[in-house]
Design a protein around this motif. Structure first.
Motif, PDB file in Angstrom:
ATOM      1  N   ARG A  41       0.927  -1.322   0.348  1.00  0.00           N
ATOM      2  CA  ARG A  41      -0.095   0.354  -0.146  1.00  0.00           C
ATOM      3  C   ARG A  41       1.202   1.277  -0.349  1.00  0.00           C
ATOM      4  NH1 ARG A  41      -2.622  -3.338   2.558  1.00  0.00           N
ATOM      5  NH2 ARG A  41      -1.740  -4.010   4.635  1.00  0.00           N
ATOM      6  N   ASP A  42       2.376   1.260  -0.746  1.00  0.00           N
ATOM      7  CA  ASP A  42       2.908   2.033  -0.750  1.00  0.00           C
ATOM      8  C   ASP A  42       3.193   2.653  -1.561  1.00  0.00           C
ATOM      9  OD1 ASP A  42       4.880   3.779   0.112  1.00  0.00           O
ATOM     10  OD2 ASP A  42       6.270   3.406   0.266  1.00  0.00           O
ATOM     11  N   VAL A  43       2.620   3.238  -2.759  1.00  0.00           N
ATOM     12  CA  VAL A  43       2.807   3.765  -4.599  1.00  0.00           C
ATOM     13  C   VAL A  43       2.819   4.633  -4.395  1.00  0.00           C
ATOM     14  CG1 VAL A  43       1.498   1.481  -5.535  1.00  0.00           C
ATOM     15  CG2 VAL A  43       0.488   3.476  -5.359  1.00  0.00           C
ATOM     16  N   ARG A  44       4.312   5.413  -5.628  1.00  0.00           N
ATOM     17  CA  ARG A  44       4.326   6.693  -5.079  1.00  0.00           C
ATOM     18  C   ARG A  44       4.039   7.536  -6.964  1.00  0.00           C
ATOM     19  NH1 ARG A  44       9.380   6.242  -1.831  1.00  0.00           N
ATOM     20  NH2 ARG A  44       8.368   5.014   0.584  1.00  0.00           N
ATOM     21  N   LEU A  45       4.411   8.546  -7.064  1.00  0.00           N
ATOM     22  CA  LEU A  45       4.930   8.837  -8.450  1.00  0.00           C
ATOM     23  C   LEU A  45       6.068   9.892  -8.254  1.00  0.00           C
ATOM     24  CD1 LEU A  45       2.997   9.508 -10.981  1.00  0.00           C
ATOM     25  CD2 LEU A  45       2.895  11.784  -9.912  1.00  0.00           C
ATOM     26  N   VAL A  46       6.858   8.871  -8.954  1.00  0.00           N
ATOM     27  CA  VAL A  46       8.270   9.855  -9.269  1.00  0.00           C
ATOM     28  C   VAL A  46       8.514  10.244 -10.436  1.00  0.00           C
ATOM     29  CG1 VAL A  46       8.501   7.422  -7.231  1.00  0.00           C
ATOM     30  CG2 VAL A  46       9.384   7.742 -10.157  1.00  0.00           C
ATOM     31  N   ASP A  47      10.363  10.710 -10.442  1.00  0.00           N
ATOM     32  CA  ASP A  47       9.986  11.407 -11.857  1.00  0.00           C
ATOM     33  C   ASP A  47      11.603  10.044 -12.320  1.00  0.00           C
ATOM     34  OD1 ASP A  47       9.077  13.637 -11.905  1.00  0.00           O
ATOM     35  OD2 ASP A  47      10.610  14.992 -10.408  1.00  0.00           O
ATOM     36  N   ALA A  48      11.223   9.100 -13.468  1.00  0.00           N
ATOM     37  CA  ALA A  48      12.030   8.183 -14.029  1.00  0.00           C
ATOM     38  C   ALA A  48      12.452   8.978 -15.322  1.00  0.00           C
ATOM     39  CB  ALA A  48      11.369   6.848 -14.206  1.00  0.00           C
ATOM     40  N   PRO A  49      13.652   8.206 -15.741  1.00  0.00           N
ATOM     41  CA  PRO A  49      14.448   8.244 -17.087  1.00  0.00           C
ATOM     42  C   PRO A  49      13.274   8.431 -17.952  1.00  0.00           C
ATOM     43  CG  PRO A  49      16.636   7.310 -15.522  1.00  0.00           C
ATOM     44  CD  PRO A  49      14.267   6.943 -14.796  1.00  0.00           C
ATOM     45  N   ILE A  50      13.027   8.803 -19.255  1.00  0.00           N
ATOM     46  CA  ILE A  50      12.542   8.291 -19.645  1.00  0.00           C
ATOM     47  C   ILE A  50      12.792   7.077 -21.071  1.00  0.00           C
ATOM     48  CG2 ILE A  50      11.762   9.328 -22.518  1.00  0.00           C
ATOM     49  CD1 ILE A  50      11.274  12.442 -20.983  1.00  0.00           C
ATOM     50  N   PRO A  51      12.556   6.236 -21.585  1.00  0.00           N
ATOM     51  CA  PRO A  51      13.372   5.545 -21.878  1.00  0.00           C
ATOM     52  C   PRO A  51      13.268   5.269 -23.019  1.00  0.00           C
ATOM     53  CG  PRO A  51      10.859   5.139 -22.214  1.00  0.00           C
ATOM     54  CD  PRO A  51      10.834   6.022 -20.985  1.00  0.00           C
ATOM     55  N   PRO A 397      -1.489   7.829  -7.300  1.00  0.00           N
ATOM     56  CA  PRO A 397      -1.626   7.087  -5.495  1.00  0.00           C
ATOM     57  C   PRO A 397      -2.645   7.145  -4.968  1.00  0.00           C
ATOM     58  CG  PRO A 397       0.432   8.071  -6.257  1.00  0.00           C
ATOM     59  CD  PRO A 397      -0.421   8.445  -7.166  1.00  0.00           C
ATOM     60  N   LYS A 398      -3.551   8.618  -4.767  1.00  0.00           N
ATOM     61  CA  LYS A 398      -4.440   8.127  -4.334  1.00  0.00           C
ATOM     62  C   LYS A 398      -5.621   7.586  -4.679  1.00  0.00           C
ATOM     63  CE  LYS A 398      -4.240  13.288  -2.439  1.00  0.00           C
ATOM     64  NZ  LYS A 398      -4.525  14.241  -2.477  1.00  0.00           N
ATOM     65  N   LEU A 399      -5.489   7.698  -6.132  1.00  0.00           N
ATOM     66  CA  LEU A 399      -6.336   6.467  -7.333  1.00  0.00           C
ATOM     67  C   LEU A 399      -6.571   4.930  -6.816  1.00  0.00           C
ATOM     68  CD1 LEU A 399      -8.710   6.084  -8.845  1.00  0.00           C
ATOM     69  CD2 LEU A 399      -6.598   5.546 -10.691  1.00  0.00           C
ATOM     70  N   TYR A 400      -5.300   4.672  -6.832  1.00  0.00           N
ATOM     71  CA  TYR A 400      -4.630   2.873  -5.326  1.00  0.00           C
ATOM     72  C   TYR A 400      -5.937   3.177  -4.435  1.00  0.00           C
ATOM     73  CZ  TYR A 400      -1.774   1.160  -8.818  1.00  0.00           C
ATOM     74  OH  TYR A 400      -0.551   0.292 -10.008  1.00  0.00           O
ATOM     75  N   ALA A 401      -5.539   3.584  -3.123  1.00  0.00           N
ATOM     76  CA  ALA A 401      -6.069   3.936  -1.657  1.00  0.00           C
ATOM     77  C   ALA A 401      -7.993   4.084  -2.561  1.00  0.00           C
ATOM     78  CB  ALA A 401      -6.392   4.926  -1.447  1.00  0.00           C
ATOM     79  N   ALA A 402      -8.231   4.833  -2.927  1.00  0.00           N
ATOM     80  CA  ALA A 402      -9.985   4.586  -3.527  1.00  0.00           C
ATOM     81  C   ALA A 402     -10.331   3.454  -4.406  1.00  0.00           C
ATOM     82  CB  ALA A 402      -9.917   6.006  -4.259  1.00  0.00           C
ATOM     83  N   PHE A 403      -9.862   2.799  -5.226  1.00  0.00           N
ATOM     84  CA  PHE A 403      -9.765   1.982  -6.462  1.00  0.00           C
ATOM     85  C   PHE A 403     -10.028   0.280  -4.885  1.00  0.00           C
ATOM     86  CE2 PHE A 403      -9.831  -1.176  -9.190  1.00  0.00           C
ATOM     87  CZ  PHE A 403     -11.035  -1.167 -10.227  1.00  0.00           C
ATOM     88  N   ASP A 404      -8.918   0.473  -4.104  1.00  0.00           N
ATOM     89  CA  ASP A 404      -9.037  -0.382  -3.299  1.00  0.00           C
ATOM     90  C   ASP A 404     -10.393  -0.535  -1.737  1.00  0.00           C
ATOM     91  OD1 ASP A 404      -7.305  -3.257  -2.478  1.00  0.00           O
ATOM     92  OD2 ASP A 404      -6.940  -1.705  -0.511  1.00  0.00           O
ATOM     93  N   LYS A 405     -10.567   0.381  -1.737  1.00  0.00           N
ATOM     94  CA  LYS A 405     -11.814   0.529  -1.604  1.00  0.00           C
ATOM     95  C   LYS A 405     -12.987   0.934  -1.597  1.00  0.00           C
ATOM     96  CE  LYS A 405      -8.284   3.114   2.061  1.00  0.00           C
ATOM     97  NZ  LYS A 405      -8.327   4.363   3.020  1.00  0.00           N
ATOM     98  N   ARG A 406     -12.535   0.729  -2.942  1.00  0.00           N
ATOM     99  CA  ARG A 406     -14.201   0.981  -3.790  1.00  0.00           C
ATOM    100  C   ARG A 406     -14.765   2.030  -3.815  1.00  0.00           C
ATOM    101  NH1 ARG A 406     -13.165  -4.239  -2.829  1.00  0.00           N
ATOM    102  NH2 ARG A 406     -13.220  -5.682  -4.157  1.00  0.00           N
ATOM    103  N   GLN A 407     -14.192   3.052  -2.996  1.00  0.00           N
ATOM    104  CA  GLN A 407     -15.263   4.164  -3.437  1.00  0.00           C
ATOM    105  C   GLN A 407     -15.316   4.800  -4.107  1.00  0.00           C
ATOM    106  OE1 GLN A 407     -11.715   6.620  -1.122  1.00  0.00           O
ATOM    107  NE2 GLN A 407     -12.787   5.311   0.734  1.00  0.00           N
ATOM    108  N   GLY A 408     -16.235   5.725  -4.170  1.00  0.00           N
ATOM    109  CA  GLY A 408     -17.078   6.815  -5.359  1.00  0.00           C
ATOM    110  C   GLY A 408     -17.668   6.168  -6.238  1.00  0.00           C
TER     111      GLY A 408
END
Length: 438
Positions: A41-51, A397-408
């Motif tokens: 339950r720890d996913v993060r938006l990061v800056d990653a190298p463009i492939p 990251p917030k979408l994962y939490a909401a989707f896991d809880k089937r919110q909204g």
């Protein structure tokens, strides 16, 4: 679990493959937004190298649409082995071609394409039959081979158990064997109608076709997430006389009734699912479909056993299906299972002569053209019915939490990037997760 599985994988070494998961970064050091796994339950938006092009058959996409899938929740909850910190997630996406390797002759820069969630070589015995998810030459995981006796194809963004390939919940993605694993999309087909060919549409259609739904069948569908909703509609297209959807989330039950014309069974009210099905369907179901999940057991016994790692998966839905179908009935499992379960009712399986079918990971290449050209373009099926929300990539990251809880009332979400087209008419407009979650 992750440390042990990664150590086991390292000790056993890799199987040889025709592609490698590692990609080269662009020489200028440019970066992109990407969603990465860092723990349960720890996913993060990061800056990653463009492939950049890393192998001659590669295609680099600018991602114009991506999404979250129910199977991503297994990663989010740490239930799939061989995850590593920093893994870029996401296996369902589309985009426009940005760069092309020298061996790719069938695509052009700027072309709109959708990617299959699996990475197929296009040349092995399975690929020649369009069974792309069974490709023998793209997944190096010796751990999967040890657990299952064989290996699936490599998958985008789904741990090193399926190859460790960077996924498409990002602004750019490298597609190995791009000449095989990308489907060009006609101009008249919107992004919202095309993107889900990547996984959910092919997965649902495969569940129906592989389990053999036919004219007049009475079908039970366990789990009314996006795949279950599509299974219900595809089953009706194939002539099912009744479809009964089983879930406990009020919004999903209402959604199935409104959008798919399903009968529904709320297992929070009818806790004995088998008894209720026998009441409303005397004689039993012809077909039962497992479109649910194993990570939320209902009974205290399974909760304890799963917590203590005495089992990895839960047999409750499969047992309900075995008990609910008529003698000689068919049960299809398209829900993602990973390992071992207790209390499996093998007696019912044998004595009733039930055909229990593990549908496997859906072979996208077998079905995506049929779904696109025979169902979507002629207007027989419109996948946009299941899209409930559209959010920016920054909200992942917030979408994962909401989707896991089937919110909204969330079902399927279109996640836009800076390269996305505007929403199509009739589809959800951009919102933020904070506006509708909770």
């Amino acid at each position: 679990m992750q440390a042990a599985s990664n150590a086991a994988q390292k000790a056993m070494g890799d199987f040889p493959t025709v592609v490698r998961p590692e990609y080269k970064a662009r020489p200028d050091g440019s970066t992109m937004k990407a969603l990465a796994w860092y723990g349960t339950r720890d996913v993060r938006l990061v800056d990653a190298p463009i492939p950049d092009i890393s192998e001659p058959d590669d295609v680099i996409l600018k991602v114009t649409g991506t999404t979250i899938c129910g199977s991503d929740l297994h990663l989010y909850n740490g239930e799939i082995v061989a995850l590593q910190k920093g893994d870029i997630l996401g296996h369902e996406f589309m985009g426009v071609v940005d760069r092309i390797g020298p061996n790719v002759k069938n695509l052009q820069v700027g072309q709109r394409v959708v990617a299959s969630f699996q990475i197929a070589c296009g040349e092995c015995e399975y690929c020649k039959q369009k069974l792309s998810s069974f490709c023998d030459r793209t997944n190096p995981s010796s751990l999967m081979n040890a657990m299952y006796g064989h290996r699936d194809a490599g998958f985008f963004g789904y741990s090193h158990f399926t190859g460790g390939f960077a996924g498409g919940q990002a602004e750019y993605v490298r597609v190995p064997k791009g000449n095989v694993n990308l489907l060009p999309i006609p101009d008249e087909v919107s992004d919202e109608k095309a993107i889900y060919l990547s996984d959910v549409l092919a997965t649902a259609y495969h569940n129906v076709m592989d389990t053999g739904v036919k004219e007049g069948d009475v079908v039970g569908v366990w789990g009314l997430g996006p795949i279950g909703q599509c299974v219900a509609q595809f089953a009706k297209l194939k002539g099912a006389s009744r479809v009964i959807g089983i879930d406990r989330i009020p919004e999903r039950l209402a959604f199935a009734q409104e959008k798919s014309g399903c009968e529904t069974l709320d297992f929070s009210k009818h806790t004995d699912v088998v008894k209720r099905l026998q009441e409303i369907c005397p004689g039993g179901l012809d077909v039962a479909m497992d479109c649910g999940t194993f990570h939320q057991p209902k009974s205290m016994l399974h909760k304890i056993e799963k917590t203590l790692m005495l089992e990895t998966d839960v047999s409750e839905i499969i047992n309900e299906m075995l008990m609910s179908v008529k003698k000689g009935g068919r049960c299809g499992i398209i829900a993602a299972y990973a390992g071992y379960t207790n209390h499996f009712n093998v007696g019912a399986l044998m004595e009733k002569g039930v055909r229990l079918i593990g549908n496997g990971q859906a072979p996208v290449h077998k079905w995506w053209k049929e779904i696109l050209y025979d169902l979507i373009i002629p207007g027989k099926f419109d996948p946009t019915f299941m899209i409930t929300h559209r959010v920016p990539i920054d909200d992942f990251p917030k979408l994962y939490a909401a989707f896991d809880k089937r919110q909204g009332g969330v079902e399927k979400v279109f996640v836009q990037t800076k390269f996305s087209n505007p929403p199509s008419p009739g589809c959800p407009t951009l919102t933020r997760v904070d506006e509708w979650a909770n």
